[in-house]
Design a protein around this motif. Structure first.
Motif, PDB file in Angstrom:
ATOM      1  N   ILE A   5     -51.383 -44.568  12.368  1.00  0.00           N
ATOM      2  CA  ILE A   5     -51.981 -45.817  12.827  1.00  0.00           C
ATOM      3  C   ILE A   5     -53.453 -45.556  13.148  1.00  0.00           C
ATOM      4  O   ILE A   5     -53.768 -44.781  14.055  1.00  0.00           O
ATOM      5  CB  ILE A   5     -51.259 -46.378  14.068  1.00  0.00           C
ATOM      6  CG1 ILE A   5     -49.756 -46.533  13.792  1.00  0.00           C
ATOM      7  CG2 ILE A   5     -51.882 -47.699  14.493  1.00  0.00           C
ATOM      8  CD1 ILE A   5     -49.423 -47.520  12.692  1.00  0.00           C
ATOM      9  N   ILE A   6     -54.340 -46.167  12.415  1.00  0.00           N
ATOM     10  CA  ILE A   6     -55.774 -45.965  12.585  1.00  0.00           C
ATOM     11  C   ILE A   6     -56.329 -47.024  13.530  1.00  0.00           C
ATOM     12  O   ILE A   6     -56.187 -48.227  13.284  1.00  0.00           O
ATOM     13  CB  ILE A   6     -56.484 -46.033  11.224  1.00  0.00           C
ATOM     14  CG1 ILE A   6     -55.991 -44.897  10.315  1.00  0.00           C
ATOM     15  CG2 ILE A   6     -58.000 -45.969  11.391  1.00  0.00           C
ATOM     16  CD1 ILE A   6     -56.486 -44.985   8.894  1.00  0.00           C
ATOM     17  N   ASP A   7     -56.952 -46.578  14.617  1.00  0.00           N
ATOM     18  CA  ASP A   7     -57.502 -47.492  15.618  1.00  0.00           C
ATOM     19  C   ASP A   7     -59.024 -47.566  15.584  1.00  0.00           C
ATOM     20  O   ASP A   7     -59.614 -48.389  16.280  1.00  0.00           O
ATOM     21  CB  ASP A   7     -57.042 -47.073  17.023  1.00  0.00           C
ATOM     22  CG  ASP A   7     -55.526 -47.218  17.198  1.00  0.00           C
ATOM     23  OD1 ASP A   7     -54.986 -48.257  16.760  1.00  0.00           O
ATOM     24  OD2 ASP A   7     -54.894 -46.305  17.754  1.00  0.00           O
ATOM     25  N   CYS A   9     -62.464 -47.215  12.748  1.00  0.00           N
ATOM     26  CA  CYS A   9     -62.852 -47.159  11.337  1.00  0.00           C
ATOM     27  C   CYS A   9     -63.216 -45.732  10.936  1.00  0.00           C
ATOM     28  O   CYS A   9     -64.078 -45.106  11.568  1.00  0.00           O
ATOM     29  CB  CYS A   9     -64.044 -48.087  11.102  1.00  0.00           C
ATOM     30  SG  CYS A   9     -64.713 -47.997   9.427  1.00  0.00           S
ATOM     31  N   ARG A  47     -53.281 -49.624   6.972  1.00  0.00           N
ATOM     32  CA  ARG A  47     -53.001 -49.201   8.347  1.00  0.00           C
ATOM     33  C   ARG A  47     -51.501 -48.990   8.498  1.00  0.00           C
ATOM     34  O   ARG A  47     -50.709 -49.853   8.157  1.00  0.00           O
ATOM     35  CB  ARG A  47     -53.481 -50.249   9.349  1.00  0.00           C
ATOM     36  CG  ARG A  47     -53.476 -49.786  10.812  1.00  0.00           C
ATOM     37  CD  ARG A  47     -54.174 -50.809  11.668  1.00  0.00           C
ATOM     38  NE  ARG A  47     -54.351 -50.358  13.041  1.00  0.00           N
ATOM     39  CZ  ARG A  47     -53.542 -50.676  14.048  1.00  0.00           C
ATOM     40  NH1 ARG A  47     -52.488 -51.459  13.821  1.00  0.00           N
ATOM     41  NH2 ARG A  47     -53.767 -50.241  15.268  1.00  0.00           N
TER      42      ARG A  47
END
Length: 300
Positions: A5-7, A9, A47
């Motif tokens: 999970i990318i929070d 950029c 994501r």
């Protein structure tokens, strides 16, 4: 399944992210995956994609063409015809941009080895890397290429290569920032980095939306545009020296997209859509379905 999970950029570090599209894995699992876009730099990414250790099952289909070399079906048959033409074109591009008749080249994500073999036949000293074991075995059997696994990227010395190529590979690489940093280390001072990726700002991407085949979730983790590719280069000490459209990609991608939409006569409809896309890109090359980017290292 463990998902990443990318929070923030990966390109600019901003946390101003918003949902962009929900796409389905039409190729293997049928699962939905969300695309997010950065409000500050417009970089788009998948994501919640499976982590590197678990994503392999999404490639495990006999029809995944860059690994299987299948010619079954009209679309795959055309893919192979176009590839034969493009191999010669890519080889000429490499020599022209590197200003070399022969040199040392690293092909990352070489698949079944066709491009690496084409360069080897032209006298280049070739190193090739491929994650998929079956594809490595194919390259060894058919071209006598000793393709290395992905771990080999860390074993090459600084300034080893005149050219590094990635043909539709960058969008698959989980460790994007680390890989870009490695490019700069591995290239000579006059070295050239050549990257081909799908263009999510293309005519066909806008036409098909969440059914655009080149989103190819979850195998494609990152979704590039000409603007964000230039930003990635600048962030890592590269100057974008040239851009080249890949007009044939629109035909193959459109055929698959029509198939994913469930339309009858997807082959014919895709050919028509690909033709419209081709005409569209004659005036605006940055609208091409895929683009080739040529980077050079910034001078100190």
């Amino acid at each position: 399944m463990n998902k990443l999970i990318i929070d923030a950029c990966p390109l600019c570090g901003s946390t101003h992210l918003r949902p962009f599209l929900t796409c389905r894995d039409f190729y293997a699992s049928g699962e939905p995956f969300e695309l997010f876009r950065c409000d500050d730099c417009s970089f788009t990414f998948t994501r919640g994609f499976p982590v590197e250790a678990e994503i392999g099952k999404y490639y495990e289909t006999p029809d995944y063409i860059s690994h299987s070399d299948t010619k079954k079906g009209a679309m795959n048959f055309i893919y192979h015809l176009v590839r034969r033409y493009m191999l010669a074109k890519k080889a000429r591009l490499v020599s022209r941009e590197a200003h070399l008749r022969v040199g040392k080249i690293l092909d990352i994500g070489t698949g079944t080895g066709y491009f690496a073999n084409a360069m080897q036949m032209r006298g280049w000293e070739v190193e090739a890397i491929e994650k998929n074991a079956a594809a490595r075995a194919f390259a060894q059997e058919h071209f006598a290429l000793k393709v290395k696994s992905e771990d080999a990227l860390s074993t090459f010395g600084a300034g080893t290569f005149d050219v590094i190529t990635l043909w539709h590979v960058m969008e698959h690489l989980e460790h994007l920032n680390e890989t870009w940093e490695r490019f700069s280390e591995l290239l000579t001072e006059k070295g050239v980095l050549i990257i081909a990726v799908p263009n999510c700002a293309s005519y066909d991407a806008e036409r098909y939306g969440e059914h655009w085949a080149a989103y190819d979730v979850p195998r494609h983790l990152w979704h590039f545009t000409p603007a964000t590719m230039q930003q990635w280069g600048a962030k890592n000490g590269f100057i974008l020296a040239a851009r080249h459209p890949m007009p044939f990609d629109a035909f193959y991608v459109s055929m698959l997209s029509e198939k994913y939409l469930g339309n009858s006569f997807s082959f014919i409809r895709g050919m028509i859509a690909g033709t419209v896309a081709w005409f569209n890109t004659q005036a605006k090359k940055e609208r091409s379905s895929s683009m080739i980017y040529v980077f050079r290292k910034k001078k100190e």
